[in-house]
Design a protein around this motif. Structure first.
Motif, short mmCIF file in Angstrom:
data_model
loop_
_atom_site.label_atom_id
_atom_site.label_comp_id
_atom_site.label_asym_id
_atom_site.label_seq_id
_atom_site.Cartn_x
_atom_site.Cartn_y
_atom_site.Cartn_z
N ARG A 34 0.83 -1.20 0.00
CA ARG A 34 0.00 0.00 0.00
C ARG A 34 0.87 1.26 0.00
O ARG A 34 2.07 1.20 0.31
CB ARG A 34 -0.91 0.00 1.23
N ALA A 35 0.23 2.36 -0.31
CA ALA A 35 0.97 3.63 -0.38
C ALA A 35 1.67 3.95 0.94
O ALA A 35 2.73 4.56 0.97
CB ALA A 35 0.00 4.76 -0.75
N ASP A 36 1.08 3.48 2.06
CA ASP A 36 1.66 3.80 3.37
C ASP A 36 2.76 2.82 3.77
O ASP A 36 3.23 2.86 4.91
CB ASP A 36 0.56 3.85 4.45
N GLY A 37 3.15 1.92 2.86
CA GLY A 37 4.25 1.00 3.15
C GLY A 37 3.80 -0.29 3.82
O GLY A 37 4.63 -1.16 4.11
N GLY A 38 2.50 -0.45 4.04
CA GLY A 38 1.99 -1.66 4.66
C GLY A 38 1.72 -2.75 3.64
O GLY A 38 1.46 -2.46 2.47
N SER A 39 1.77 -3.98 4.07
CA SER A 39 1.54 -5.12 3.18
C SER A 39 1.02 -6.28 4.00
O SER A 39 1.42 -6.46 5.16
CB SER A 39 2.88 -5.47 2.49
N ALA A 40 0.12 -7.06 3.42
CA ALA A 40 -0.43 -8.22 4.13
C ALA A 40 -0.18 -9.47 3.30
O ALA A 40 -0.31 -9.44 2.07
CB ALA A 40 -1.92 -8.04 4.38
N ALA A 41 0.19 -10.54 3.95
CA ALA A 41 0.34 -11.84 3.29
C ALA A 41 -0.83 -12.71 3.71
O ALA A 41 -1.39 -12.52 4.79
CB ALA A 41 1.66 -12.49 3.68
N ASN A 42 -1.21 -13.65 2.84
CA ASN A 42 -2.33 -14.51 3.22
C ASN A 42 -2.15 -15.93 2.70
O ASN A 42 -1.11 -16.27 2.15
CB ASN A 42 -3.66 -13.90 2.76
#
Lengths: 279, 279, 279, 279
Positions: free
Chosen positions: C55-63
């Motif tokens: 995401r633009a804010d540097g966050g990322s989720a793995a699933n």
């Protein structure tokens, strides 16, 4: 000494040499694509990507994991898919079609691969509209007017594809409208299906998710054309076809090719059908 | 006014009218069939059977749930399947082929449907044996002797199918021998793959689980023919074909038809390829 | 004003404060672990890893994506799992337990979470061996000798776990021996199951794949202890437990904790049971 | 000679004898239940039902096939689930947490089973409303007012469950409102998460699908509380809890029990957590 080729085989291989144009009628299978909520959604993941496990010689293999229903993407319905009053096509008791928990009889593995004459009925082109309306029924008059406008004839054994233009919503990424659970989808009703059965077609397809007309607000619950075609007539149904390209090309007769996955005992299969003409 | 058909299209439809014989080269997909342990096993179940949920009008629909890898049953390998030293075909960095966690480049969705001249190399027939031996390498001499015995020529762009007779173990239900993880499987090695690439074939297939020779005891770990064909030459590989019927019919040239599922970003697809000749 | 805690609640929370030792009786779920071939194999893949979509804010989720049977890893059998002569526990017709294609009655979602007295019967310790033999039946004499050697008593409502030592093969990565399809597995037979039912236990478990004795060469086909426990007695069965650690610690009585996933209408669930004692 | 039980073990077993009340905080897993569209949907089917295959002795076994993500139903997030600027908890580079394509480090299999003091913060009860509003942020003031109204204190190492009342929409079958993708969901924001981290809690849970406040129209894209808890503080998050029953019972302190499935390398697990008190 070389084989002597059968004359028809030579004709086929000459056609290949002359150059074929292959219209791809199958939709790309992507996670999140529109599909019926009645079926497990298509999902795909790569358990192994390149680099996860590299052999000593520098080689690496990537692989896949898929889960899905069979009525996802462009797909074909086997005769085992729908029953009426407990009976499948040929008055076969639905329970008798099962063996070990799968439809050993009338399952999708019993569908022979198709290389047949294919016919496109481009209804919106004949009616002079971009696409049909949500919930609009394609009547027998529409079908006959389309044949007449195109100068096309249906022969027994053909595969007939009916374009409504509704696939434009799929292309546009508007899955809710494409599925039309609350707003409806255009297509043939019982009358159109009966007309198709009367032409003795081998299979019938459409560019919509359920082939037949869905009335606004009615969901996917009532499917009379499925009953007429699958249960009463033994005619396969092909759904979610991409008919925009072939329509734009003005192709109405073609070699139709479809080779369903022989999933033993299943009620359908995703497919990638082709419409083949000379280049 | 009817469409005027392109001459090649007419030729194709005339061939259909004259009668086609379709040899089905795809294996039935069944739970428990032999497949590589590196890939998720094929599984199928019916979430809904007829009678589970019957509508007021007496209609009922049955459906399916599938989970599987893509290198299961008869299947095709996309170019994204194998890398060497971090590179895919065309010197593409494997990491650059990924987009959002899938092989957007060189994935199986990029394989064009095939209607091409197909050639069967019936090696055991040429060698006068029922089938090749476990772990036997099919040499360039074998390939050339087979072409010569058959009187067949390979043309650029052909799809070449190499029969070893090993599919008899699949037919016999002997999955362990068919997979040959410890005992080996016959097939071409690096030399045979290089020879195929030199013929400029479009795709190469075999009746074995990994296309190429597996040495006894070596498992599925070293795959030089995959490197030569997929990574160095951009030639697709088709595995686990059923070539017994077409061999018994003595058919060596045919229209080869294959339409892989366009699974976006995947490394392979189960397929049901066809060999088509005049009836 | 604070709540006044119930005396038992205080006791539980005091025990937490005093320090608990939790013995994990569940096996790690890994792709390729030994499991019965009758059930879909456990598979896992990450559709999204970190970095695939940031995401633009540097966050990322793995699933994750999972496919599996329910009788995989350490798991519990629901009463709906086994029938005899068409009947489930309580003389319920198996067909009547179904609703919409799932076991609405006696499915795994009907198993209440367990916090009960647990008892380990460490049979090889009592017999002075490292582990029992392949195909060895654990007799009633063995069970009683073990109770006596340990000084343990079984109370009505207990969960009784029977150790054979066979889990050592799981630990050693020897899946074929652990499953013992051709070579057999130790466990109780009909007599031992009847004895357990006579003690009025709530559930019974073992460190083997099928709980009960498998005769060499007999596969997983005949399961009399399942009939006695599940069908005739309404006693749950827990399989593929890891009992090596608790045995090494010499723990024979404990708080047994098990909370199966409430998978509506399923016949079993993977679980991670716990044996809890003071630290 | 019987074992001498550790005093704490005796205390636990005495509590069992005295009678426990187990509040089940896990949602039933059903096909079609509300879940995030980012994860593979939960699906279940019975490949074999009773009667499909009956052994000679009259016995029959039914089994299951499941496909799902791990963030489905009531579930726990592992620390590997979320990264910020490429880093997981403990400043671990996300790429370094991977091994063979799975999160070998910080995966859900690294979560120890929990038997801990649990605290319910019943925010709507403290505020005198039935449930909070869509998109309403639970502020630090709300949290402190709730503690004060309840007379509850949080201790380091506790598991803190925050009730918004939003689970009523799950109970009512209103999945769209429950998920609140366009309309929003109540929950803590960054401030509340920071406050929780300041209390040194072990895990935090809620009765909503994403734990934290979702602003109307914002989807599930921005998740600051996940960053604060998972990435910066190493605090686990539990989602989609059923807190209606325990709230109705007025229980605010309890033994909290949670035993996630040890899915090797996964980013989460469905769970069935329990709140245990004296009967």
């Amino acid at each position: 000494m070389p084989d002597t080729l059968n004359q028809t085989t030579s004709q086929l291989l000459d056609a290949v040499s002359a150059g074929l144009q292959v219209h791809d009628l199958g939709r790309l299978l992507t996670v999140g694509m529109p599909q019926s909520p009645n079926h497990p959604a298509y999902w795909h993941s790569l358990p192994r990507r390149h680099g996860d496990m590299v052999r000593a010689d520098g080689g690496s293999a990537a692989n896949d994991m898929i889960s899905m229903g069979t009525h996802v993407g462009t797909h074909i319905d086997a005769l085992a898919h729908v029953s009426q009053d407990g009976k499948l096509y040929g008055d076969l008791d639905a329970a008798d079609a099962l063996e070990g928990g799968r439809y050993a009889r009338l399952g999708v593995h019993t569908i022979e691969p198709m290389l047949r004459r294919g016919v496109l009925l481009d209804v919106p082109a004949a009616l002079g509209v971009e696409r049909l309306e949500a919930g609009q029924e394609i009547t027998v008059d529409h079908l006959e007017a389309t044949l007449s406008a195109q100068g096309t004839r249906i022969q027994a054994g053909d595969v007939v594809l009916i374009r409504s233009g509704w696939g434009q919503h799929f292309d546009a990424g508007d899955g809710d409208t494409y599925r039309g659970l609350s707003t409806g989808v255009p297509g043939v009703g019982e009358a159109g299906a009966t007309w198709l059965a009367g032409q003795d077609v081998h299979a019938a397809g459409a560019d919509t998710i359920a082939f037949e007309r869905l009335a606004p607000g009615a969901g996917h619950g009532l499917l009379p054309a499925h009953r007429v075609l699958l249960v009463e007539s033994g005619i396969y149904i092909i759904e979610a076809l991409d008919l925009e390209g072939i329509a734009a090309a003005g192709v109405h007769e073609f070699l139709f090719v479809l080779s369903p996955l022989p999933l033993f005992g299943a009620t359908g299969s995703p497919v990638r059908p082709l419409a083949v003409v000379g280049a």
